[in-house]
Design an enzyme around this catalytic site. Structure first.
Site, PDB file in Angstrom:
ATOM      1  N   ALA A  69       0.877  -1.160   0.001  1.00  0.00           N
ATOM      2  CA  ALA A  69       0.052  -0.053  -0.021  1.00  0.00           C
ATOM      3  C   ALA A  69       0.989   1.363   0.116  1.00  0.00           C
ATOM      4  O   ALA A  69       0.651   2.273  -0.683  1.00  0.00           O
ATOM      5  CB  ALA A  69      -1.062  -0.049   1.204  1.00  0.00           C
ATOM      6  N   GLU A  76      10.069   4.154   6.425  1.00  0.00           N
ATOM      7  CA  GLU A  76      10.115   2.798   6.424  1.00  0.00           C
ATOM      8  C   GLU A  76      10.740   2.076   7.571  1.00  0.00           C
ATOM      9  O   GLU A  76      12.079   2.924   7.695  1.00  0.00           O
ATOM     10  CB  GLU A  76      10.646   2.455   5.003  1.00  0.00           C
ATOM     11  CG  GLU A  76      11.207   0.898   5.128  1.00  0.00           C
ATOM     12  CD  GLU A  76      10.129  -0.211   5.240  1.00  0.00           C
ATOM     13  OE1 GLU A  76      10.448  -0.990   6.167  1.00  0.00           O
ATOM     14  OE2 GLU A  76       8.956   0.086   4.991  1.00  0.00           O
ATOM     15  N   HIS A 136      -1.236 -13.730   5.040  1.00  0.00           N
ATOM     16  CA  HIS A 136      -2.160 -13.004   4.292  1.00  0.00           C
ATOM     17  C   HIS A 136      -3.088 -12.388   5.531  1.00  0.00           C
ATOM     18  O   HIS A 136      -4.141 -12.048   4.923  1.00  0.00           O
ATOM     19  CB  HIS A 136      -3.057 -13.975   3.375  1.00  0.00           C
ATOM     20  CG  HIS A 136      -2.216 -14.292   2.271  1.00  0.00           C
ATOM     21  ND1 HIS A 136      -2.923 -15.282   1.206  1.00  0.00           N
ATOM     22  CD2 HIS A 136      -0.991 -14.074   1.680  1.00  0.00           C
ATOM     23  CE1 HIS A 136      -2.118 -15.583   0.268  1.00  0.00           C
ATOM     24  NE2 HIS A 136      -1.112 -14.609   0.462  1.00  0.00           N
TER      25      HIS A 136
END
Length: 530
Positions: free
Chosen positions: A15, A35, A468
């Site tokens: 994203a 990050e 996931h």
């Protein structure tokens, strides 16, 4: 001294990279990306099959300890990328899109803005698909998508066997619904992994209104009254700085990190925050709750001698040959996604809707699961596409370095259990069909004696999550949903969450592709101030 920006993006995964790409297209929007990890320069991060090595390297991955999954067992670990590109720099490169049914369900709980026509437009805009443009695919976008034809003896036998038991063999498994099988679409171009960082971030890094800062650990949100105005981050050398956002802060840290940052900042369930020693700023009872993850059941078989790819990767000498081959040609088994064949299966005879994903590769590991087997083998991995068993992710202290508490649960709900049992049976049916049956010597794991509920025990004891997880900051029109249909965090201004955590249910797909499409659409919401 901190950096001022219009929009601060926390995280550079699927994203975050898409958001940075799209928001910085507006020259009047100053974008700062923070990050936690470092640059994505290591050669293994460019090799598609390099994920097997990257996932064991703490320089690129953070391992989050979870509660035991089986009684009396030890903890498991959920792995997430901690490098530019996030988990897209260390995953299996498979590109599995969500579809119309997923978005009909999402629109029902989060509004028409998340319906299929909107999301299909996002997919088509961001793709540069090797199969060309049509009503379902796009070309010319920043994200390369390839579908390498399956030509090896084992792979073609799998395709034929799956078709023989009722699946439709298709060219693009993302383009159609229903039970189907085909080559796995992958974010690979000319043998090189195309992570979100390489596809979306790298081409625009020189834009004057975009700053990407690595090695930045975001500690908490900075608030003034009822508005988020920035973040406090710790950089190299332990130096703490406040970065201010004129418009808003967007959390893109994923299903684990985004709820933890909210809770450290006082946004969460009041009693839970108090127990962790955190003052409540915004009551939000569902933060960190409703986490859904898939659980695989794995079948490993021994093949007839000489088949598959084990003999090309089962020793340092053979791996060296393949590494050299890859370096020169960008071809060979190292240039392929984690699984070369993908099948969407309807295991329930009472329903024609697909409910399981099954993936095949002409590779297998030894009993330890850590090394390529010294004999010919193949692996099939299957899992329920839409599990409903829920887990949770929460802080245990205000300190960012204190490990979170992840209560992991799998295959508790009856439907999840039943689908897992049927999926194991379906895999065995395919392995015993047509030419493929003649290539298989013996089932090594779990073994033919494991049937019925034994499939559940096998999946829990020796299977794994698929990495996931979704749902910890779920969106919805419900006033208790963590974020609203525009992905704004309820109860506070200037803050959104844009990552896999906002999906209230598991997309019947992977999560990388749906999350990138989500962010593509969310960028329009941010730029419009909606």
């Amino acid at each position: 001294m901190g950096v001022d920006a219009d929009v601060i993006i926390v995280g550079s995964g699927a994203a975050g990279c898409v958001l940075a790409h799209r928001l910085s297209e507006d020259p009047d929007c100053r974008v700062l990306v923070l990050e936690h990890g470092g640059r994505d320069r290591h050669p293994w991060l460019r090799v598609p099959k390099g994920f097997a090595r990257a996932l064991t390297n703490p320089e690129f991955v953070r391992a989050y300890e979870t509660s035991p999954v089986v009684a009396g067992g030890g903890p498991e670990y959920w792995l997430r990328g901690r490098v530019l590109g996030g988990s897209t720099s260390v995953n299996g490169s498979m590109y599995a899109r969500s579809g119309p049914a997923d978005h009909a369900e999402l629109a029902a709980v989060a509004g028409a803005g998340w319906s299929w026509p909107t999301m299909l437009a996002a997919y088509r805009a961001m793709e540069d698909h090797a199969l060309g443009s049509d009503a379902t695919r796009g070309v010319g976008g920043p994200l390369p998508v390839d579908v390498a034809p399956v030509t090896d003896r084992v792979g073609t036998a799998v395709l034929d066997a799956a078709a023989a038991v009722g699946l439709t063999h298709v060219t693009d498994v993302n383009a159609v619904a229903g039970a189907r099988v085909g080559a796995t679409p992958a974010t690979i171009r000319r043998g090189v992994r195309m992570s979100a960082a390489r596809a979306f971030l790298r081409p625009v890094r020189r834009r004057p209104n975009l700053v990407v800062a690595t090695r930045q650990r975001v500690l908490d949100l900075v608030m003034e009254g009822d508005r988020v105005v920035g973040v406090r981050a710790r950089g190299l050398g332990g130096v703490e700085e406040v970065h201010r956002a004129e418009r808003e802060v967007v959390l893109a840290g994923g299903t684990i990190e985004s709820p933890l940052l909210l809770e450290r900042s006082g946004i969460g369930e009041p009693e839970r925050l108090a127990a962790a020693g955190i003052d409540v700023r915004v009551p939000s009872p569902r933060v960190g709750e409703g986490v859904i993850e898939q659980r695989s059941v794995e079948v490993r078989v021994r093949l007839r001698t000489g088949l598959g790819n084990n003999h090309r990767l089962d020793s340092s000498a053979t791996r060296g040959v393949e590494a050299l081959r890859y370096a020169v040609t960008r071809r060979g088994p190292l240039a392929t996604p984690a699984y070369e064949v993908s099948a969407a299966v309807a295991t329930d005879p009472a329903s024609d809707r697909v409910d399981a994903q099954v993936l095949f590769t002409a590779l297998s590991t030894d009993a330890s699961g850590l090394a390529v087997a010294d004999h010919a083998g193949m692996t099939a991995v299957g899992y329920p596409l839409r599990p409903t068993t829920t887990s949770s992710v929460h802080v245990t202290a205000p300190d960012v370095d204190t490990a979170p508490r992840i209560e992991a649960a799998f295959l508790v709900d009856d439907a999840d259990r039943a689908t897992t049992v049927r999926t194991l049976g379906w895999i065995r049916h395919v392995l015993a069909t047509g030419r493929l049956a003649g290539l298989v010597d013996v089932e090594e794991s779990p073994g033919a004696t494991v049937t019925g509920d034994g499939a559940i025990d096998h999946a829990l004891a020796s299977g794994s999550g698929i990495y996931h997880a979704v749902g910890s900051c779920a969106m919805g029109t419900d006033v208790e949903a963590v974020v609203d249909p525009s992905l704004r965090v309820r109860g506070i201004d200037g803050l959104r969450v844009v990552d896999a955590s906002v999906f209230p249910a598991m997309p019947a797909a992977g999560t990388a592709a749906p999350t990138m499409a989500l962010a593509w659409h969310a960028a329009d919401l941010v730029l419009a101030g909606r």
